[in-house]
Every structure is written in structure tokens, then in C-alpha cells.
Design a protein around this motif. Structure first.
Motif, PDB file in Angstrom:
ATOM      1  N   GLY A 296       9.087  13.829   3.170  1.00 33.47           N
ATOM      2  CA  GLY A 296       8.699  13.981   1.794  1.00 33.47           C
ATOM      3  C   GLY A 296       9.728  14.614   0.867  1.00 33.47           C
TER       4      GLY A 296
ATOM      5  N   LEU B   7       5.475   8.009  -0.773  1.00 33.98           N
ATOM      6  CA  LEU B   7       6.978   7.899  -0.526  1.00 33.98           C
ATOM      7  C   LEU B   7       7.465   6.535  -0.639  1.00 33.98           C
ATOM      8  CD1 LEU B   7       7.378   9.897   3.067  1.00 33.98           C
ATOM      9  CD2 LEU B   7       7.883  10.696   0.685  1.00 33.98           C
TER      10      LEU B   7
ATOM     11  N   TYR C 250      13.471   6.063   2.744  1.00 29.57           N
ATOM     12  CA  TYR C 250      12.385   6.113   3.554  1.00 29.57           C
ATOM     13  C   TYR C 250      12.093   5.142   4.605  1.00 29.57           C
ATOM     14  CZ  TYR C 250      11.889  10.482   1.207  1.00 29.57           C
ATOM     15  OH  TYR C 250      11.894  11.715   0.569  1.00 29.57           O
TER      16      TYR C 250
END
Length: 169
Positions: free
Chosen positions: A1, A74, A87
């Protein structure tokens, strides 16, 4: 995160996750990536590595037993493709190292571009389990052909969390 960036929502996600993990996996050692590892260590009582320290992140991915993305949004391309691919690269690297990846309380999308949709679906197929916090996210995963056995609708981790004992006083 986006831990260590001063965003109250992301810090609440990490707090909710660490409280849950502490109750359910008391011997677990949690390492979070963060923009401010010292602050994350102090605030949450976890190990932490800088989110741009790729050598340290690779070391932690090799060393860990599992990778958990404990909430948030995300995987989306509305802010930038750079964040999305960052990510996805972390998830793909964990999968490469044969680490199970669990996505919890995620809000998926929007994924507006063809490349974003295709890359996300490809990488997410390698996850062990993906729990999303809303119907639209579930529909997005289904539309990308993710297996039903890997996905489920839950709730937001922060809203599902038990209160801290400090908050009960």
C-alpha cells in the motif's frame, strides 16, 4: 500500500491488518514496504523496507512465507500506469519466487487501458486468493476471466476490524 505517505486511510489499513494478523498468527513477522520505514516501524510495530529500495524488497520477497496486500485500491490506472505496474511487478516477482500472494479487501480498478486490463488479469491469475471489497471489483475480476475459486466479495478490512483496546477506553 501507500504506507508511510501520511494517508490516514492507508495507515488504518495497515493497523487493521497487523491487529488481525496478531490475533490469528501471533508468531508472524510482518514486513511492510513504506515511503517512511522508520515511521512505519514505530507506528505499527512491524519491520519495514523503503518502497524504492528494490534490493531490500527483493531480499524480503525471497525470505518471506507469503505476500499480502491488505487493502486499498492498488491496482488501478486512473492515477498512473507507473503505480499499477509497480504493484503488478511486486506481485509477479513474489509469484516468480513461488510465494503465495493474497489480496485482501481490495478495490480493483478502474482499469481503463487495454494493456492495464490484460497485464492485471495475467498477473492476478497467479495469486492464491483475491478478496475484494465491492461488487464492481468482483465484476471486473470476473470480466477478466479470473477463476471463481480464487475470488470473493468481502468487505473493507478497516470497517471489518475489531476496535483497538485503546479506542475502547
Amino acid at each position: 500500500g501507500y504506507f508511510g505517505c501520511g494517508n490516514l486511510g492507508d495507515e488504518a489499513i495497515l493497523r487493521s491488518f497487523t491487529n488481525w494478523a496478531g490475533r490469528n498468527f501471533p508468531d508472524a513477522v510482518i514486513t511492510a514496504q513504506s515511503a517512511d520505514p522508520d515511521s512505519t516501524r514505530k507506528s505499527h510495530g512491524v519491520e519495514s523496507v523503503h518502497k524504492h529500495s528494490f534490493g531490500n524488497i527483493l531480499r524480503e520477497l525471497r525470505r518471506c512465507d507469503a505476500v499480502v496486500a491488505p487493502g486499498g485500491g492498488l491496482l488501478q490506472d486512473s492515477t498512473s500506469l507507473k503505480s499499477l505496474f509497480y504493484y503488478l511487478a511486486l506481485i509477479r516477482t513474489a509469484i516468480f519466487f513461488r510465494k503465495p500472494v493474497y489480496m485482501l479487501s481490495q478495490g480493483m480498478g478502474p482499469l481503463n487501458g487495454k494493456l492495464a486490463r490484460a497485464a492485471s488479469a495475467c498477473v492476478l491469475r497467479g495469486c492464491e486468493h483475491i478478496a475484494v471489497r465491492d461488487e464492481d471489483s468482483l465484476k471486473l475480476l470476473r470480466s477478466r476471466g479470473l477463476p471463481e475459486k480464487k475470488i470473493e466479495l468481502t468487505g473493507d478490512l478497516v470497517l471489518l476490524a475489531e476496535p483497538d483496546s485503546a479506542c475502547e477506553e
